[in-house]
Design a protein around this motif. Structure first.
Motif, short mmCIF file in Angstrom:
data_model
loop_
_atom_site.label_atom_id
_atom_site.label_comp_id
_atom_site.label_asym_id
_atom_site.label_seq_id
_atom_site.Cartn_x
_atom_site.Cartn_y
_atom_site.Cartn_z
N ASP A 25 31.39 -20.96 53.41
CA ASP A 25 32.01 -20.27 53.84
C ASP A 25 32.80 -20.04 53.82
O ASP A 25 33.33 -21.08 53.41
CB ASP A 25 31.25 -20.32 54.90
CG ASP A 25 32.25 -19.09 56.57
OD1 ASP A 25 31.09 -19.13 57.20
OD2 ASP A 25 32.63 -19.33 56.74
N ASP A 26 33.70 -18.36 53.89
CA ASP A 26 35.48 -19.10 53.17
C ASP A 26 36.34 -18.86 54.58
O ASP A 26 37.58 -19.58 54.39
CB ASP A 26 35.54 -17.28 53.53
CG ASP A 26 35.64 -16.43 54.35
OD1 ASP A 26 34.54 -16.35 55.07
OD2 ASP A 26 36.17 -15.26 54.80
N HIS A 27 35.95 -19.37 55.91
CA HIS A 27 36.71 -19.86 56.92
C HIS A 27 36.08 -21.36 56.92
O HIS A 27 35.28 -21.89 57.05
CB HIS A 27 35.81 -19.35 58.10
CG HIS A 27 36.59 -17.96 57.85
ND1 HIS A 27 35.80 -17.00 58.47
CD2 HIS A 27 37.69 -17.72 58.38
CE1 HIS A 27 36.43 -15.61 57.91
NE2 HIS A 27 37.83 -16.17 58.47
N MET A 28 37.25 -22.04 56.62
CA MET A 28 37.19 -23.35 56.86
C MET A 28 37.39 -24.34 58.38
O MET A 28 35.84 -25.23 58.24
CB MET A 28 38.46 -24.02 56.55
CG MET A 28 39.03 -25.79 56.59
SD MET A 28 40.32 -26.59 56.30
CE MET A 28 41.40 -25.91 57.59
N ARG B 199 32.71 -24.40 57.99
CA ARG B 199 32.46 -24.94 56.80
C ARG B 199 33.01 -26.90 57.86
O ARG B 199 32.09 -27.14 58.21
CB ARG B 199 33.57 -25.38 56.08
CG ARG B 199 33.50 -24.03 55.24
CD ARG B 199 33.19 -24.07 53.57
NE ARG B 199 34.41 -24.64 52.82
CZ ARG B 199 36.30 -24.15 53.64
NH1 ARG B 199 35.56 -22.65 53.57
NH2 ARG B 199 36.92 -24.73 53.39
N GLU C 188 30.72 -27.20 49.59
CA GLU C 188 30.92 -26.70 50.65
C GLU C 188 31.87 -25.97 49.49
O GLU C 188 32.56 -26.21 48.46
CB GLU C 188 31.44 -26.71 52.10
CG GLU C 188 33.10 -28.08 51.45
CD GLU C 188 33.40 -28.65 52.63
OE1 GLU C 188 34.86 -27.50 53.27
OE2 GLU C 188 33.30 -29.26 53.51
N GLU D 220 34.05 -21.94 49.66
CA GLU D 220 34.38 -20.87 49.96
C GLU D 220 34.56 -19.52 49.48
O GLU D 220 34.97 -17.81 50.44
CB GLU D 220 36.30 -20.74 50.12
CG GLU D 220 36.24 -20.87 48.57
CD GLU D 220 38.21 -21.20 48.67
OE1 GLU D 220 38.72 -21.51 49.57
OE2 GLU D 220 39.24 -20.70 47.51
N ASN D 221 33.42 -19.16 48.64
CA ASN D 221 33.29 -17.94 48.67
C ASN D 221 31.26 -18.02 47.24
O ASN D 221 31.40 -19.14 46.83
CB ASN D 221 33.77 -16.73 47.29
CG ASN D 221 34.35 -17.17 46.48
OD1 ASN D 221 33.48 -18.24 45.42
ND2 ASN D 221 35.79 -18.13 46.45
N ASP E 260 26.82 -16.99 53.82
CA ASP E 260 27.69 -16.17 54.69
C ASP E 260 27.69 -15.12 53.63
O ASP E 260 27.91 -15.33 52.62
CB ASP E 260 29.22 -16.77 55.03
CG ASP E 260 29.89 -15.98 56.12
OD1 ASP E 260 29.09 -15.15 57.32
OD2 ASP E 260 31.08 -15.67 55.81
N MET F 13 32.13 -12.63 52.71
CA MET F 13 33.28 -13.21 51.55
C MET F 13 34.15 -12.82 50.57
O MET F 13 33.86 -12.23 49.74
CB MET F 13 32.41 -14.99 50.99
CG MET F 13 31.98 -15.30 51.94
SD MET F 13 31.28 -16.85 51.08
CE MET F 13 29.36 -16.37 50.83
#
Length: 217
Positions: free
Chosen positions: A10-13, A16, A34, A36-37, A56, A59
């Motif tokens: 997921d691009d949102h920390m 995550r 984890e 982010e993309n 997600d 992203m």
């Protein structure tokens, strides 16, 4: 008891971190990593071999749908669960068609998340009732639209007669004799029949014509 390794993408920390907090409340689950993309996720999937991926859709760099396509091209057997804010029919259908083992909205409950993860690891697809309803409704709409777009096949009376005789086991030479024409003429009619039905053989022509209600034997 062995725990299941989970990769969160997921691009949102904040998302995550929130997922990590929820998953760490249960000993059955272990955060393997984890990303982010999707691009980073593909690299980590190779390195970590997680038991399941929470992915997600929207992203930067590589979207969730592109990631699913890449995994499908690799014939990856690692189950992927979509976890998104997008409650849209088309996205659900595409994700499931690309092999996703679940489609959850980010406001899903903790228990629902755990059940979906366990089902995915077992190889099953678990969908929430409202999402399942949307998927079935979308498929039904697609089916109706497909039927509406399908043009009926129109065989001439002569072509239909020839096809009926073919279905009864008559050879082209025998049909030609009965109809008082040359065998070449019958073969020409058969070529037209194949073209109209989109088939390549006598057997396919008969089967397709019966399936479409053109021929009754």
């Amino acid at each position: 008891m062995n725990s299941y390794k989970i990769l969160i993408v997921d691009d949102h920390m904040v998302v995550r971190e929130g997922l990590k907090m929820i998953l760490e409340t249960d000993d059955r689950f272990e955060i393997a990593g984890e990303a982010e993309n999707g691009q980073a996720a593909l690299r980590l999937i190779d390195e970590l071999s997680p038991d399941v991926v929470l992915l997600d859709l929207n992203m930067p760099v590589m979207s969730g749908e592109e990631t699913l396509q890449a995994l499908k091209a690799r014939h990856s057997e690692i189950p992927v669960i979509i976890l998104t804010t997008y409650n849209e029919d088309g996205l659900m259908i595409n994700a499931l068609a690309l092999g996703a083992k679940g489609y959850l909205l980010k406001d899903t409950s903790r228990d629902e998340l755990f059940r979906t993860i366990e089902s995915a690891i077992r190889g099953s697809t678990l969908l929430q009732a409202d999402i399942l309803t949307k998927v079935f409704a979308a498929k039904e709409r697609s089916k109706i639209a497909g039927a509406r777009d399908t043009e009926p096949v129109n065989l001439t009376d002569k072509e239909l007669l020839i096809l009926q005789l073919v279905a009864r086991g008559f050879k082209s030479k025998e049909i030609a004799f009965d109809m008082g024409v040359t065998e070449r003429t019958i073969k020409s009619h058969l070529t037209n029949i194949y073209s109209k039905l989109g088939v390549e053989s006598r057997a396919q022509a008969v089967a397709t014509a019966i399936e479409q209600g053109i021929l009754h034997i």
